[in-house]
Design a protein around this motif. Sequence first.
Motif, PDB file in Angstrom:
ATOM      1  N   LEU A  31      21.559  16.232  -2.528  1.00  0.00           N
ATOM      2  CA  LEU A  31      22.659  16.402  -3.474  1.00  0.00           C
ATOM      3  C   LEU A  31      23.344  15.074  -3.770  1.00  0.00           C
ATOM      4  O   LEU A  31      23.270  14.130  -2.990  1.00  0.00           O
ATOM      5  N   ASP A  32      24.043  15.059  -4.895  1.00  0.00           N
ATOM      6  CA  ASP A  32      24.717  13.825  -5.312  1.00  0.00           C
ATOM      7  C   ASP A  32      26.198  13.806  -4.940  1.00  0.00           C
ATOM      8  O   ASP A  32      26.969  13.068  -5.530  1.00  0.00           O
ATOM      9  N   TYR A  33      26.596  14.614  -3.985  1.00  0.00           N
ATOM     10  CA  TYR A  33      27.998  14.652  -3.583  1.00  0.00           C
ATOM     11  C   TYR A  33      28.252  13.646  -2.458  1.00  0.00           C
ATOM     12  O   TYR A  33      27.316  13.220  -1.787  1.00  0.00           O
ATOM     13  N   PRO A  34      29.541  13.266  -2.231  1.00  0.00           N
ATOM     14  CA  PRO A  34      29.841  12.354  -1.121  1.00  0.00           C
ATOM     15  C   PRO A  34      29.394  12.940   0.219  1.00  0.00           C
ATOM     16  O   PRO A  34      29.481  14.155   0.426  1.00  0.00           O
ATOM     17  N   TRP A  35      28.925  12.104   1.136  1.00  0.00           N
ATOM     18  CA  TRP A  35      28.314  12.581   2.382  1.00  0.00           C
ATOM     19  C   TRP A  35      29.298  13.347   3.259  1.00  0.00           C
ATOM     20  O   TRP A  35      28.919  14.228   4.010  1.00  0.00           O
ATOM     21  N   TRP A  36      30.603  13.017   3.148  1.00  0.00           N
ATOM     22  CA  TRP A  36      31.563  13.646   4.061  1.00  0.00           C
ATOM     23  C   TRP A  36      31.856  15.099   3.711  1.00  0.00           C
ATOM     24  O   TRP A  36      32.540  15.811   4.440  1.00  0.00           O
ATOM     25  N   ILE A  37      31.327  15.577   2.576  1.00  0.00           N
ATOM     26  CA  ILE A  37      31.424  17.010   2.286  1.00  0.00           C
ATOM     27  C   ILE A  37      30.651  17.794   3.357  1.00  0.00           C
ATOM     28  O   ILE A  37      30.999  18.934   3.683  1.00  0.00           O
ATOM     29  N   ALA A  38      29.592  17.165   3.913  1.00  0.00           N
ATOM     30  CA  ALA A  38      28.783  17.852   4.942  1.00  0.00           C
ATOM     31  C   ALA A  38      29.633  18.227   6.163  1.00  0.00           C
ATOM     32  O   ALA A  38      29.680  19.399   6.528  1.00  0.00           O
ATOM     33  N   PRO A  39      30.330  17.261   6.819  1.00  0.00           N
ATOM     34  CA  PRO A  39      31.194  17.682   7.936  1.00  0.00           C
ATOM     35  C   PRO A  39      32.354  18.567   7.491  1.00  0.00           C
ATOM     36  O   PRO A  39      32.791  19.439   8.256  1.00  0.00           O
ATOM     37  N   LEU A  40      32.838  18.378   6.265  1.00  0.00           N
ATOM     38  CA  LEU A  40      33.918  19.250   5.774  1.00  0.00           C
ATOM     39  C   LEU A  40      33.441  20.713   5.761  1.00  0.00           C
ATOM     40  O   LEU A  40      34.189  21.626   6.140  1.00  0.00           O
ATOM     41  N   MET A  41      32.200  20.925   5.340  1.00  0.00           N
ATOM     42  CA  MET A  41      31.664  22.291   5.365  1.00  0.00           C
ATOM     43  C   MET A  41      31.502  22.785   6.794  1.00  0.00           C
ATOM     44  O   MET A  41      31.668  23.970   7.068  1.00  0.00           O
ATOM     45  N   GLY A  42      31.187  21.865   7.710  1.00  0.00           N
ATOM     46  CA  GLY A  42      31.110  22.238   9.124  1.00  0.00           C
ATOM     47  C   GLY A  42      32.455  22.734   9.637  1.00  0.00           C
ATOM     48  O   GLY A  42      32.526  23.645  10.456  1.00  0.00           O
ATOM     49  N   VAL A  43      33.551  22.126   9.142  1.00  0.00           N
ATOM     50  CA  VAL A  43      34.898  22.527   9.543  1.00  0.00           C
ATOM     51  C   VAL A  43      35.272  23.861   8.904  1.00  0.00           C
ATOM     52  O   VAL A  43      35.762  24.773   9.569  1.00  0.00           O
ATOM     53  N   LEU A  44      35.018  24.001   7.599  1.00  0.00           N
ATOM     54  CA  LEU A  44      35.534  25.154   6.855  1.00  0.00           C
ATOM     55  C   LEU A  44      34.612  26.378   6.890  1.00  0.00           C
ATOM     56  O   LEU A  44      35.074  27.500   7.012  1.00  0.00           O
ATOM     57  N   VAL A  45      33.300  26.138   6.737  1.00  0.00           N
ATOM     58  CA  VAL A  45      32.361  27.264   6.656  1.00  0.00           C
ATOM     59  C   VAL A  45      31.858  27.618   8.055  1.00  0.00           C
ATOM     60  O   VAL A  45      31.947  28.749   8.495  1.00  0.00           O
ATOM     61  N   TYR A  46      31.319  26.623   8.748  1.00  0.00           N
ATOM     62  CA  TYR A  46      30.808  26.748  10.108  1.00  0.00           C
ATOM     63  C   TYR A  46      29.789  27.875  10.238  1.00  0.00           C
ATOM     64  O   TYR A  46      30.034  28.886  10.888  1.00  0.00           O
ATOM     65  N   GLY A 141      27.661  16.739  14.500  1.00  0.00           N
ATOM     66  CA  GLY A 141      26.272  16.704  14.028  1.00  0.00           C
ATOM     67  C   GLY A 141      26.200  16.602  12.512  1.00  0.00           C
ATOM     68  O   GLY A 141      25.460  15.780  11.966  1.00  0.00           O
ATOM     69  N   CYS A 142      26.991  17.420  11.810  1.00  0.00           N
ATOM     70  CA  CYS A 142      27.010  17.408  10.334  1.00  0.00           C
ATOM     71  C   CYS A 142      27.414  16.026   9.820  1.00  0.00           C
ATOM     72  O   CYS A 142      26.826  15.491   8.869  1.00  0.00           O
ATOM     73  N   ALA A 143      28.436  15.431  10.456  1.00  0.00           N
ATOM     74  CA  ALA A 143      28.930  14.123  10.021  1.00  0.00           C
ATOM     75  C   ALA A 143      27.866  13.046  10.232  1.00  0.00           C
ATOM     76  O   ALA A 143      27.579  12.250   9.329  1.00  0.00           O
ATOM     77  N   ALA A 144      27.252  13.051  11.427  1.00  0.00           N
ATOM     78  CA  ALA A 144      26.235  12.038  11.731  1.00  0.00           C
ATOM     79  C   ALA A 144      25.065  12.163  10.759  1.00  0.00           C
ATOM     80  O   ALA A 144      24.588  11.164  10.206  1.00  0.00           O
ATOM     81  N   GLY A 145      24.596  13.392  10.505  1.00  0.00           N
ATOM     82  CA  GLY A 145      23.478  13.614   9.602  1.00  0.00           C
ATOM     83  C   GLY A 145      23.823  13.217   8.170  1.00  0.00           C
ATOM     84  O   GLY A 145      23.041  12.572   7.492  1.00  0.00           O
ATOM     85  N   GLY A 146      25.026  13.606   7.735  1.00  0.00           N
ATOM     86  CA  GLY A 146      25.449  13.266   6.380  1.00  0.00           C
ATOM     87  C   GLY A 146      25.505  11.764   6.181  1.00  0.00           C
ATOM     88  O   GLY A 146      25.033  11.237   5.173  1.00  0.00           O
ATOM     89  N   PHE A 147      26.038  11.070   7.196  1.00  0.00           N
ATOM     90  CA  PHE A 147      26.162   9.616   7.080  1.00  0.00           C
ATOM     91  C   PHE A 147      24.791   8.953   7.080  1.00  0.00           C
ATOM     92  O   PHE A 147      24.517   8.069   6.263  1.00  0.00           O
ATOM     93  N   LEU A 148      23.907   9.398   7.995  1.00  0.00           N
ATOM     94  CA  LEU A 148      22.557   8.827   8.074  1.00  0.00           C
ATOM     95  C   LEU A 148      21.789   9.073   6.786  1.00  0.00           C
ATOM     96  O   LEU A 148      21.186   8.149   6.223  1.00  0.00           O
ATOM     97  N   GLY A 149      21.832  10.304   6.308  1.00  0.00           N
ATOM     98  CA  GLY A 149      21.095  10.650   5.090  1.00  0.00           C
ATOM     99  C   GLY A 149      21.595   9.865   3.893  1.00  0.00           C
ATOM    100  O   GLY A 149      20.855   9.576   2.968  1.00  0.00           O
ATOM    101  N   HIS A 150      22.885   9.524   3.945  1.00  0.00           N
ATOM    102  CA  HIS A 150      23.506   8.808   2.843  1.00  0.00           C
ATOM    103  C   HIS A 150      23.162   7.319   2.877  1.00  0.00           C
ATOM    104  O   HIS A 150      22.986   6.682   1.847  1.00  0.00           O
ATOM    105  N   SER A 151      23.043   6.762   4.098  1.00  0.00           N
ATOM    106  CA  SER A 151      22.867   5.313   4.199  1.00  0.00           C
ATOM    107  C   SER A 151      21.412   4.892   4.418  1.00  0.00           C
ATOM    108  O   SER A 151      21.032   3.783   4.089  1.00  0.00           O
ATOM    109  N   VAL A 152      20.601   5.790   4.995  1.00  0.00           N
ATOM    110  CA  VAL A 152      19.199   5.453   5.214  1.00  0.00           C
ATOM    111  C   VAL A 152      18.363   6.198   4.190  1.00  0.00           C
ATOM    112  O   VAL A 152      18.490   7.407   4.058  1.00  0.00           O
ATOM    113  N   THR A 153      17.533   5.484   3.455  1.00  0.00           N
ATOM    114  CA  THR A 153      16.729   6.176   2.444  1.00  0.00           C
ATOM    115  C   THR A 153      15.345   6.496   2.989  1.00  0.00           C
ATOM    116  O   THR A 153      14.696   5.648   3.613  1.00  0.00           O
TER     117      THR A 153
END
Lengths: 237, 114
Positions: A31-46, A141-153
Amino acid sequence: MTPSAFRLTLPILFGYLPLGMAFGVLFATQLDYPWWIAPLMGVLVYAGAGQILAVSLLAAHAGLLEVFIAMFVLNARHLFYGLSLLGQFRGAGWRKLYLIFGLTDETYSLLTSRQRTQSREQELHTDFRITALNQLYWVVGCAAGGFLGHSVTFNSTGIEFALIALFIVLTIEQFKALGETFPLWLGALAAAVAMAVLPAPNQLIGAIMIVSLVLLLQYRRHRDALARNRSGDTTHG
Amino acid sequence: MVENLFQNYYLSSFIAVTVLATFATRIIPFVFFERHTEHPLIKHLGRYLPAAVMALLAIVFLQRSATWSLPVIGLDALIPGALVVLVHFWRRNALLSIAAGTLPYMAIQQAGLF
């Protein structure tokens, strides 16, 4: 002496960190959204499977009604977790809402299988800590994955198969817990019928409705047979 | 960056709907069934519905992830799917099983093996 909440949740730590990372990577690469939406969903949706499904729904720009139905149906198993915890959560006070919010497959299995002492207050406190620790592992986990996926291609084509693999794993786990194949055949058959007669967007909800209808009919037949046996017993006995 | 989320109407309403649907499945029993926990129909559904739903989700999504034209006839997803089953019966480690299916699937799709 009961083990501490942290020790009880260690297996969840090792499960949630990589699985949360898988979701984060999927989110950031698909997706083309900012990576930190991933941990945000971990907080809100879980919800593990729910969040992974959300990635494909977001990618498809699915309609909000369809999103609600898909999420509700996918998470419908939670309905039955609550049913068996109604008594246990009684008297939890302010903690109750969070205990309910944090009821994932793994938290449920910990809360229902661990040993308990006489002190209800103490046990509710431990339940609360277990739930909070599990969510913490998931969000990290969501934050680490989101950040890695965002910075490592890297080429992530096909990574969405993780969701199907997860469903297969959960199906096998259900079979092992139940010791019966009947519901698996029912689910598979309902899926086949729905895929044969319905367009793709309505297949999931159609299959769920077939399954519910068959279970309802089966329940009525069992109940009627039981009632007949009972009345038979009284007339002959 | 926080403004992004609020400016993106679709994403924020998507997340709100996802939160609502997920939380609903968790709180409904506590709101509506507090008195009916022992009802045999609830017990019957609680016993069989989760397993049936998992099986149908697996089948529907497996079918969608496969290529059904000749000469592949779905093998590009069926083989990774079978690997998940085998590895899970062997080790019963969810992450290992998921990796055992996802990595071959990625390799097959990226290399165009079929």
